[in-house]
Structure formats: C-alpha cells, structure tokens
Enzyme design. Structure first.
Site, PDB file in Angstrom:
ATOM      1  N   TYR A 135       0.824  -1.216   0.000  1.00  0.00           N
ATOM      2  CA  TYR A 135       0.000   0.000   0.000  1.00  0.00           C
ATOM      3  C   TYR A 135       0.859   1.268   0.000  1.00  0.00           C
ATOM      4  O   TYR A 135       0.370   2.346   0.330  1.00  0.00           O
ATOM      5  CB  TYR A 135      -0.907   0.029   1.241  1.00  0.00           C
ATOM      6  CG  TYR A 135      -2.146  -0.832   1.173  1.00  0.00           C
ATOM      7  CD1 TYR A 135      -2.110  -2.133   0.680  1.00  0.00           C
ATOM      8  CD2 TYR A 135      -3.368  -0.354   1.638  1.00  0.00           C
ATOM      9  CE1 TYR A 135      -3.248  -2.928   0.650  1.00  0.00           C
ATOM     10  CE2 TYR A 135      -4.513  -1.139   1.606  1.00  0.00           C
ATOM     11  CZ  TYR A 135      -4.447  -2.425   1.119  1.00  0.00           C
ATOM     12  OH  TYR A 135      -5.578  -3.215   1.094  1.00  0.00           O
ATOM     13  N   LYS A 185       5.233 -14.638   1.410  1.00  0.00           N
ATOM     14  CA  LYS A 185       5.129 -15.447   0.196  1.00  0.00           C
ATOM     15  C   LYS A 185       6.545 -15.497  -0.370  1.00  0.00           C
ATOM     16  O   LYS A 185       6.812 -15.128  -1.509  1.00  0.00           O
ATOM     17  CB  LYS A 185       4.125 -14.780  -0.769  1.00  0.00           C
ATOM     18  CG  LYS A 185       3.826 -15.574  -2.018  1.00  0.00           C
ATOM     19  CD  LYS A 185       3.115 -16.909  -1.784  1.00  0.00           C
ATOM     20  CE  LYS A 185       3.049 -17.690  -3.084  1.00  0.00           C
ATOM     21  NZ  LYS A 185       2.614 -19.086  -2.898  1.00  0.00           N
ATOM     22  N   ASP A 242      -4.934  -7.516   4.835  1.00  0.00           N
ATOM     23  CA  ASP A 242      -6.269  -7.097   4.396  1.00  0.00           C
ATOM     24  C   ASP A 242      -7.099  -8.306   3.991  1.00  0.00           C
ATOM     25  O   ASP A 242      -8.245  -8.480   4.418  1.00  0.00           O
ATOM     26  CB  ASP A 242      -6.143  -6.120   3.216  1.00  0.00           C
ATOM     27  CG  ASP A 242      -7.502  -5.733   2.666  1.00  0.00           C
ATOM     28  OD1 ASP A 242      -8.369  -5.351   3.472  1.00  0.00           O
ATOM     29  OD2 ASP A 242      -7.701  -5.825   1.441  1.00  0.00           O
TER      30      ASP A 242
HETATM   31  C1  IPM Z   1      -9.862  -2.383   5.094  1.00  0.00           C
HETATM   32  C2  IPM Z   1     -10.300  -1.894   3.727  1.00  0.00           C
HETATM   33  C3  IPM Z   1      -9.310  -0.877   3.177  1.00  0.00           C
HETATM   34  C4  IPM Z   1      -7.936  -1.523   3.115  1.00  0.00           C
HETATM   35  C5  IPM Z   1      -9.676  -0.305   1.814  1.00  0.00           C
HETATM   36  C6  IPM Z   1     -11.043   0.325   1.835  1.00  0.00           C
HETATM   37  C7  IPM Z   1      -8.653   0.639   1.264  1.00  0.00           C
HETATM   38  O1  IPM Z   1     -10.487  -2.960   2.852  1.00  0.00           O
HETATM   39  O2  IPM Z   1      -9.672  -1.560   5.996  1.00  0.00           O
HETATM   40  O3  IPM Z   1      -9.745  -3.603   5.262  1.00  0.00           O
HETATM   41  O4  IPM Z   1      -7.650  -2.287   2.177  1.00  0.00           O
HETATM   42  O5  IPM Z   1      -7.146  -1.278   4.016  1.00  0.00           O
HETATM   43 MN    MN Z   2     -10.309  -4.896   3.787  1.00  0.00          MN
END
Ligand code: IPM
Ligand code: MN
Ligand code: NAD
Length: 347
Positions: A135, A185, A242
C-alpha cells in the site's frame, strides 16, 4: 471528571448508521464508568467530495491531530466517486500520517453467532502492517490509453517498518498464548518477503517465550479455515493482512462482527478505530447494518485510552446481546434494535 475528545468520521453508506449506534453505546458506557466523551463529527465522505472536490479539507490531518482518538465508519461510494480517489483522499492518508502502523483485528465467535465452520473455539488476533508494503502508493502509469501502456505499483518494505510490526506481533503473542504466525510469500517473492522472513528469524531470540512459525500466505489462508484453533497471533503485510482479515471476518460469522484498531503504538498521534467492513451500498438505507463490529471497535478505543473496565463492560454487553440471539442472523434485527439491546445490557 476525566474527558476524552473523539473525532467521529461516519463517512458513507452504512458508516453513518454504525457510528451513530456505536456512539450511543460508548456514551452509555462512559456514563456508567464516570468519564466523559465528547464527539466532534466531520462530514468527510464521498458526498463531501462531490460538494468540495476533496475528501477532507487541506488541513484535515492537522485538525484530527488534536483529538484523543478517531472513530470512523466506512469510506466509499463507488457509484459516484472512484474508490481509488475516496480511499486515497481520506482513510489511507490518516493511517499513514498518524503512523498507525499496527492494525489489530480480532477474530473469534461471539456467543450465539454461528460461523460457517465446524470449529468454534478459535481466537485469532491478526496484526496487519498498516503504513507501507503493497500500500506504499509508489508507482505510476505511462503511455496511458495506448497499446504501449505500462502500469507499475511497487511494494516498499523498510527494515524499520518490518521490524516494528514484527516486534509488535511478538509482544501481542507474549501477552496471549505465546504463538506467532509470521506470514509471507517468500517462495515466490524473493526480495521483500525473504527480507521479512529474515527479520522474523533475527527477532525470534529476543522473544524466547514466543514460538514463531513462518507460513506462506496461501497455506495460512487455508489454515484459517481448516484449523483456525491452531492459530493465536498472525502478523502479515498490508495487503496479505487485508485479505486474511476478511477471511477472519467470514469465519467469525461475517463482516458485521469484525472490529479493527489502527494503532499508533508510540502515541505520538491519535489512533483510529473502525470496523473491517465498508459502506455496504447493497444494504445502505435499509437500517439493517450490524453495528457490532463498530461497537467492538469502540470498545478497543476505550481500551487504548486506558478505560479497560468500560471496554470490558461493552464486550460483556455485546456478548449478552448475541447470547440472547439478538444480532446473530443477518438482516433479522434492525441496527437500532441491536444497539438498544447492547445499551440495555450495559446497566
Ligand atoms: C480495510 C479496507 C481498506 C484496506 C480499503 C477500503 C482501502 O479494505 O480496511 O480492510 O484495504 O485497508
Ligand atoms: Mn479490507
Ligand atoms: P463491504 O464491506 O462494504 O460489503 C461487503 C458485503 O458485506 C456486502 O454484502 C455488505 O452488505 C456486507 N456487510 C458489510 N458490513 C456489514 C454490516 N455491518 N452488516 C451487515 N452486512 C454487512 O465491501 P464492498 O462492497 O467491497 O465495498 C463497498 C465500499 O466500501 C467500497 O467503496 C469499498 O472501497 C469501501 N470499503 C471501505 C472500507 C473502509 O472504509 N474501512 C472497508 C472496506 C471497503
């Protein structure tokens, strides 16, 4: 009287309903416990974007910095604003700016809630790296719209970032059942994930009371379903965390039960508490969103603020409510009815 200032960001869709619900539970719990909570609500959302061209004002982060904590509902209304705009304009910048590097997500079955698995006795704490990795936002597109187009999105793993999240995971495991699953991974991704595994091995001797096992994410995903009771604390990168925490949500009965805390462990900036779920456009405006994930997140907020008794009381009230079969079947009980039952169970 002790008092805490809380920034409320209900956001979009069911975010508005679940924040109203959680706030009434939090207020009732504070009253019982004898401390004060003050709410300042911010209308930052996709609607705000349509009106102003921004998801939050330019000084939004500085505005939030003064609060003791942030409670957020959900962001996103993809029919009107692309998710890549809305999430990068509000939720993700807060996590990064306030160095909320540890995203804590508990997965266990509440009394009366039937999950899809035969196993009932699992209690997993997922720790998701929350500020870098997949991210990081490093990348770009060139030759857009042509046959020569290239899209690059680079994961960034720093030694400081990986060490701090793994240390956090070891500490959580030490405070629980002493088992840590470190997820990568590294059989396919030979730089970043091998780096993560190496740091896991390097930190292990500092935590002799924790048994750490490295898993590949595909195997860990299967294990969460086949043998969830074999897991204690799971630590993973941003994207893996996530995905694994939506599996966690599924095995605990659904997204309506999955809570989350974006923690700044150094307390150099506010932490943020939110359910794992999104704005659920498919059920928005129906009044049937399950508020338990957000109420649970609110309890995690009180715990972080040092109000452990009140946090524990909220969780007992939630357990009493689901134990009576309220809020245990999707769509059966209205948001308001579940909330009222939790508030009543507090007294
Ligand atoms: C979460 C959500 C978020 C993430 C999205 C909305 C960007 O899916 O908090 O799990 O991926 O962190
Ligand atoms: Mn999420
Ligand atoms: P979602 O979590 O909103 O919904 C997935 C499914 O779960 C839907 O069927 C929904 O009705 C159900 N659900 C979710 N929460 C529920 C609850 N409390 N009670 C009952 N049912 C519930 O995921 P999505 O549909 O992929 O995303 C919708 C929007 O939310 C998108 O814009 C997405 O980017 C955003 N999103 C935001 C966050 C966040 O703000 N933290 C998290 C995830 C998704």
């Amino acid at each position: 009287m002790k008092s805490y200032s809380i920034a409320l960001i209900p956001g979009d869709g069911i975010g508005r309903d679940v924040i109203a619900a959680a706030w009434s539970v939090l207020e009732a719990a504070a009253k019982h416990a004898g401390f004060a909570l003050t709410a300042t609500e911010f209308p930052w959302s996709c609607k705000f974007y349509k009106e102003t061209g921004r998801m939050m004002p330019e000084d939004g982060i500085e505005t939030l910095r003064g609060f003791d904590a942030i409670l957020l509902g959900a962001i996103g209304w993809p029919a009107e604003v692309p998710d890549s705009v809305s999430l990068h304009g509000l939720l993700l910048p807060i996590r990064k700016a306030f160095v909320q590097y540890a995203n804590i997500r508990p997965h266990r079955l509440l009394p009366g809630v039937t999950g899809p698995l035969r196993a009932e006795s699992f209690d997993i704490l997922c720790i998701r790296e929350n500020t870098e990795g997949e991210y990081s936002g490093a990348g770009g597109r060139v030759h857009q719209g042509t046959q020569d187009e290239v899209a690059v999105e680079t994961s960034i793993f720093t030694r400081a970032g990986v060490e701090r999240i793994l240390r956090f995971g070891f500490e959580q495991a030490r405070a629980r059942r002493g088992k840590l699953a470190s997820v990568t991974k590294s059989n396919a991704q030979k730089y970043s994930m091998v780096f993560w595994d190496e740091i896991t091995r390097k930190l292990a001797p500092e935590h002799p009371d924790v048994t750490v096992t490295s898993y590949h994410v595909d195997a860990l995903a299967a294990r969460m379903i086949m043998a969830p009771d074999s897991l204690d604390v799971v630590v993973a990168s941003n994207l893996f965390g996530d995905i694994l925490t939506d599996i966690g949500a599924a095995i605990q009965g659904g997204l309506g039960y999955a809570a989350s805390a974006n923690i700044n462990p150094d307390r150099s900036a506010p932490s943020m508490f939110e359910p794992v779920h999104g704005s659920a456009p498919d059920i928005a405006h129906l009044g049937i969103a399950n508020p338990i994930a957000t109420i649970w997140s609110g309890a995690m907020m009180l715990e972080h603020l040092g109000e452990k008794d009140a946090a524990g009381r909220i969780m007992k009230a939630v357990e009493a409510t689901t134990g009576r079969g309220i809020g245990t079947i999707a769509g059966k009980d209205k948001t308001d009815a579940i909330t009222a039952a939790v508030v009543a169970a507090l007294s």
